[in-house]
Scaffold this motif. Structure first.
Motif, PDB file in Angstrom:
ATOM      1  N   VAL A 125      17.229 -26.976  -6.472  1.00 43.89           N
ATOM      2  CA  VAL A 125      17.313 -25.595  -6.939  1.00 43.89           C
ATOM      3  C   VAL A 125      16.511 -24.720  -5.978  1.00 43.89           C
ATOM      4  CG1 VAL A 125      17.626 -26.230  -9.361  1.00 43.89           C
ATOM      5  CG2 VAL A 125      15.317 -25.861  -8.482  1.00 43.89           C
ATOM      6  N   GLU A 126      16.873 -23.448  -5.945  1.00 39.00           N
ATOM      7  CA  GLU A 126      16.149 -22.550  -5.045  1.00 39.00           C
ATOM      8  C   GLU A 126      14.682 -22.442  -5.484  1.00 39.00           C
ATOM      9  OE1 GLU A 126      16.744 -18.256  -5.929  1.00 39.00           O
ATOM     10  OE2 GLU A 126      18.791 -18.873  -6.363  1.00 39.00           O
ATOM     11  N   ALA A 144      16.840 -25.788   2.665  1.00 36.61           N
ATOM     12  CA  ALA A 144      16.438 -27.197   2.581  1.00 36.61           C
ATOM     13  C   ALA A 144      14.924 -27.389   2.588  1.00 36.61           C
ATOM     14  CB  ALA A 144      17.066 -27.980   3.728  1.00 36.61           C
ATOM     15  N   SER A 145      14.193 -26.566   3.335  1.00 33.09           N
ATOM     16  CA  SER A 145      12.758 -26.850   3.484  1.00 33.09           C
ATOM     17  C   SER A 145      11.971 -26.535   2.223  1.00 33.09           C
ATOM     18  CB  SER A 145      12.179 -26.056   4.657  1.00 33.09           C
ATOM     19  OG  SER A 145      12.075 -24.690   4.281  1.00 33.09           O
ATOM     20  N   GLU A 182      17.382 -20.154   6.273  1.00 31.85           N
ATOM     21  CA  GLU A 182      16.905 -20.878   7.452  1.00 31.85           C
ATOM     22  C   GLU A 182      18.013 -21.751   8.021  1.00 31.85           C
ATOM     23  OE1 GLU A 182      13.627 -22.669   5.392  1.00 31.85           O
ATOM     24  OE2 GLU A 182      14.861 -24.271   4.583  1.00 31.85           O
ATOM     25  N   ARG A 183      17.661 -22.472   9.028  1.00 34.65           N
ATOM     26  CA  ARG A 183      18.649 -23.251   9.792  1.00 34.65           C
ATOM     27  C   ARG A 183      19.295 -24.387   8.983  1.00 34.65           C
ATOM     28  NH1 ARG A 183      19.381 -25.103  15.370  1.00 34.65           N
ATOM     29  NH2 ARG A 183      19.579 -27.375  15.342  1.00 34.65           N
ATOM     30  N   GLU A 184      18.493 -25.019   8.088  1.00 29.34           N
ATOM     31  CA  GLU A 184      19.043 -26.129   7.312  1.00 29.34           C
ATOM     32  C   GLU A 184      19.102 -25.773   5.836  1.00 29.34           C
ATOM     33  OE1 GLU A 184      17.381 -29.928   8.143  1.00 29.34           O
ATOM     34  OE2 GLU A 184      17.905 -29.813  10.271  1.00 29.34           O
ATOM     35  N   LEU A 185      20.267 -25.995   5.265  1.00 33.47           N
ATOM     36  CA  LEU A 185      20.477 -25.666   3.853  1.00 33.47           C
ATOM     37  C   LEU A 185      21.078 -26.883   3.152  1.00 33.47           C
ATOM     38  CD1 LEU A 185      22.432 -22.321   4.457  1.00 33.47           C
ATOM     39  CD2 LEU A 185      19.943 -22.565   4.304  1.00 33.47           C
ATOM     40  N   TYR A 186      21.105 -26.828   1.807  1.00 27.83           N
ATOM     41  CA  TYR A 186      21.938 -27.772   1.065  1.00 27.83           C
ATOM     42  C   TYR A 186      23.101 -27.012   0.463  1.00 27.83           C
ATOM     43  CZ  TYR A 186      18.199 -31.238   1.326  1.00 27.83           C
ATOM     44  OH  TYR A 186      17.260 -32.122   1.769  1.00 27.83           O
ATOM     45  N   PRO A 191      17.968 -20.082  15.045  1.00 30.00           N
ATOM     46  CA  PRO A 191      16.781 -20.573  15.765  1.00 30.00           C
ATOM     47  C   PRO A 191      15.967 -21.577  14.937  1.00 30.00           C
ATOM     48  CG  PRO A 191      16.819 -18.153  15.628  1.00 30.00           C
ATOM     49  CD  PRO A 191      18.030 -18.637  14.931  1.00 30.00           C
ATOM     50  N   GLU A 192      15.632 -22.665  15.566  1.00 24.28           N
ATOM     51  CA  GLU A 192      14.857 -23.702  14.894  1.00 24.28           C
ATOM     52  C   GLU A 192      13.483 -23.169  14.496  1.00 24.28           C
ATOM     53  OE1 GLU A 192      14.751 -28.407  15.948  1.00 24.28           O
ATOM     54  OE2 GLU A 192      16.119 -27.063  17.040  1.00 24.28           O
ATOM     55  N   GLY A 193      12.994 -23.575  13.341  1.00 25.81           N
ATOM     56  CA  GLY A 193      11.643 -23.194  12.924  1.00 25.81           C
ATOM     57  C   GLY A 193      11.529 -21.770  12.402  1.00 25.81           C
ATOM     58  N   GLU A 194      12.611 -21.011  12.476  1.00 26.34           N
ATOM     59  CA  GLU A 194      12.539 -19.630  11.988  1.00 26.34           C
ATOM     60  C   GLU A 194      13.163 -19.512  10.617  1.00 26.34           C
ATOM     61  OE1 GLU A 194      13.826 -16.395  14.460  1.00 26.34           O
ATOM     62  OE2 GLU A 194      12.742 -17.284  16.149  1.00 26.34           O
ATOM     63  N   SER A 195      12.810 -18.454   9.917  1.00 29.64           N
ATOM     64  CA  SER A 195      13.502 -18.178   8.662  1.00 29.64           C
ATOM     65  C   SER A 195      13.385 -16.691   8.371  1.00 29.64           C
ATOM     66  CB  SER A 195      12.908 -18.997   7.517  1.00 29.64           C
ATOM     67  OG  SER A 195      11.750 -18.378   7.029  1.00 29.64           O
TER      68      SER A 195
END
Ligand code: ATP
Ligand code: MG
Length: 555
Positions: free
Chosen positions: A506-507, A462-463, A383-387, A357-361
């Motif tokens: 880095v995390e 990512a965020s 979350e939804r976007e990672l590296y 889900p977008e915006g969630e984590s």
């Protein structure tokens, strides 16, 4: 008892013998650096050896600056050497000494020798002295000034002290034996005239003692029992003993020599390092590619790892080189259980989990070191976007590639299984984004056993990941070519010894990290916070060592 006796090195055996025979009733050792440069790994061996012996025998350890030569010394080095010795854990407490504090005593010793007919003032020029000295195969010749009377010598020596003579015009020499098979015993120079300001004694003296005269006196004054030095001084030992005996010191210190520590493919010579620093090839004496103690510390080595290394090298009488990989082995061993294992992405591409889900984590609970529970755990946002690492995705994978490629499923470390559904590229065909879906059933720690995947990859959210600079080091020296160029003696430098990655992530858990703190970056290596250039807002990491090792522990 058994085991301990077996593992004793030859110096410990000599000390045992001296104590047994009543030569000494205690042990006192020293580390006597000349403050003319930074200490390196070889000095660390000497420091830990001397300190270790003092500890083992319930004795005393001295740090003494051998500052008898006014030309080369610098107080900047005094501070750096103290810091290095302390960092290594060699506690000298109140036993901090300067050889220059003994100039008066050395002068008195010289007078004593003159009075005993054991020293004389010589007017030969430096070239003549060399010529009269003879060679390994030919005996030397007596100086025409050798038979001056005690009174004349006393007067001339006083003249030397009072500044009546120019540099090199006169020297004080020991009167030993110009025919000795040991060239060091052919009337060596004890004092020279040098109109120079000394950093400690200022202009009080214009005569300065030579090393071979000063060193035994320094040891004797401090009541050192075992004066441990490196092999090149073996031929000087008769002179050392002569000085102690003729100056009538009791108890007499005893010199014992051991082989220097040499490491393969590293530069330890002060001359060479100075040049690298001056030419800007390295970033100062503590550049992490050097093996000065300051450099090793900045690189992320620990005192424990250096001690382990020195212990593994052992103490011997025969010269040999130790593989740098053994030092790397020691730091890996030391950090393995002690330090947290974190996730860092050094060559990032974005991974988008399209069904998250977008915006969630959510917060994942992650162990800091799976092999050491005591290091606790941390929370990590998912979350939804990672590296992820660019390397962990391939459009067309070769055989046995178990990481991400279209259609393949992998485990995201500490999180879920994800399956690659597609990717995006830029105009040049370079992958910019990888798409996937995750399976909520597969959360780490949930006990999910439904199916297995062959690959596990690491990631950062990512965020909130923090951007960082990472410095990857290789050997400063081109290993194929050897350290020195055969033709002109220059260094064979490895052009790839430093690679700077500026867009790493880095995390979020590094905000409180302090200079020198080290971490494992999972699947990669050990890294530490650079003490010179890192700040909480702009992190800079040094790679201490990669996880891969070519080193095999000797049986
Ligand atoms: P370098 O020329 O490498 O800088 P050095 O011998 O001139 O070294 P000093 O300050 O005179 O440096 O040395 C202090 C002590 O360290 C001496 O007792 C010396 O024997 C010891 N030492 C120096 N290099 C090594 C080495 N590679 N291994 C072990 N001990 C060493
Ligand atoms: Mg020296």
């Amino acid at each position: 008892m058994g085991e301990e006796t077996v593992s004793k090195n030859f110096i410990e055996q000599e000390i045992d013998k001296d104590l047994r025979e009543g030569v000494y009733d205690r042990v006192c050792t020293r580390f006597p650096p000349e403050p003319n440069g930074y200490l390196h790994i070889g000095h660390a061996k000497s420091i830990l050896l001397n300190y270790g012996l003092a500890q083992k025998y319930g004795g005393t350890f001295h740090l003494r600056f051998d500052d008898t030569n006014p030309t080369k010394e610098d107080t900047e080095f005094v501070e750096s050497i103290k810091a290095d010795v302390e960092w290594l854990g060699a506690e000298y407490g109140e036993h901090l000494y300067f050889a220059s504090d003994y100039f008066d005593i050395m002068y008195e010793c010289a007078l004593k020798l003159i009075r005993k007919g054991k020293a004389y003032v010589c007017d030969l020029s430096p070239d003549q002295i060399r010529e009269y000295r003879g060679t390994l195969t030919e005996p030397g010749r007596n100086s025409p000034y050798r038979d001056r009377s005690v009174e004349e010598n006393l007067a001339l020596f006083e003249g030397m002290k009072n500044g009546l003579y120019k540099d090199g015009e006169k020297v004080l020499r020991a009167r030993i034996d110009m025919a000795s098979p040991n060239i060091n015993m052919r009337d060596p120079i004890l004092y020279r005239v040098a109109h120079m300001t000394h950093h400690n004694t200022g202009d009080k003296w214009c005569i300065y003692p030579m090393y071979d005269f000063a060193h035994p006196i320094e040891d004797a004054v401090e009541k050192i029992t075992h004066s441990i030095c490196t092999l090149e001084f073996e031929d000087h030992r008769p002179l050392y003993d002569w000085v102690v005996r003729e100056c009538e010191f009791d108890p007499a210190p005893r010199q014992i020599e051991f082989a220097k520590l040499y490491l393969t493919n590293v530069v330890t010579g002060k001359r060479y390092i100075k040049k690298l620093v001056q030419e800007g090839i390295v970033d100062g004496w503590d550049d992490p590619r050097l093996v000065s103690i300051a450099a090793l510390r900045r690189r992320g080595f620990t005192p424990e790892s250096i001690k382990m290394f020195v212990d593994m090298c052992g103490v011997s009488k025969s010269q040999s080189s130790v593989d740098y990989a053994m030092l790397e082995y020691c730091i890996r061993e030391d950090l393995k259980m002690k330090r947290p294992r974190m996730m860092a992405v050094l060559d990032p591409i974005k991974l988008v989990i399209d069904n998250y889900p977008e915006g969630e984590s959510e917060e994942l609970d992650v162990a800091n070191n799976l092999e050491n529970e005591e290091l606790g755990s941390r929370t990590l946002p998912f979350e939804r976007e990672l590296y992820i690492e660019r390397d962990d995705f391939m459009i067309e994978p070769p055989k046995k590639y178990f990481r991400l490629f279209p259609g393949n499923e992998v485990r995201l470390m500490h999180a879920y299984f994800v399956k690659c559904t597609g990717y995006e590229t830029d105009g040049d065909g370079r992958v910019t984004v990888v798409h996937c879906t995750y399976d909520p059933e597969t959360k780490a720690g949930s006990g999910f056993t439904g199916r297995k995947v062959k690959g596990t990859i690491h990631w950062v959210p990512a965020s909130c990941a923090q951007k960082a600079e990472v410095r990857l080091y290789e050997n400063l020296i081109d290993e194929e070519k050897g350290v020195y160029n055969k033709e002109d003696g220059s260094l064979n430098l490895n052009p790839n010894s430093l690679e700077i990655r500026t867009d790493c992530y880095v995390e979020p858990g590094f905000r409180d990290a302090k200079p020198y703190d080290s971490f494992q970056f999972v699947r990669n290596g050990y890294f530490c916070i650079d003490a010179k250039d890192s700040s909480p807002e702009a992190l800079v990491f040094n790679r201490i060592v990669s996880l891969k090792s070519s080193f095999k522990l000797p049986k």
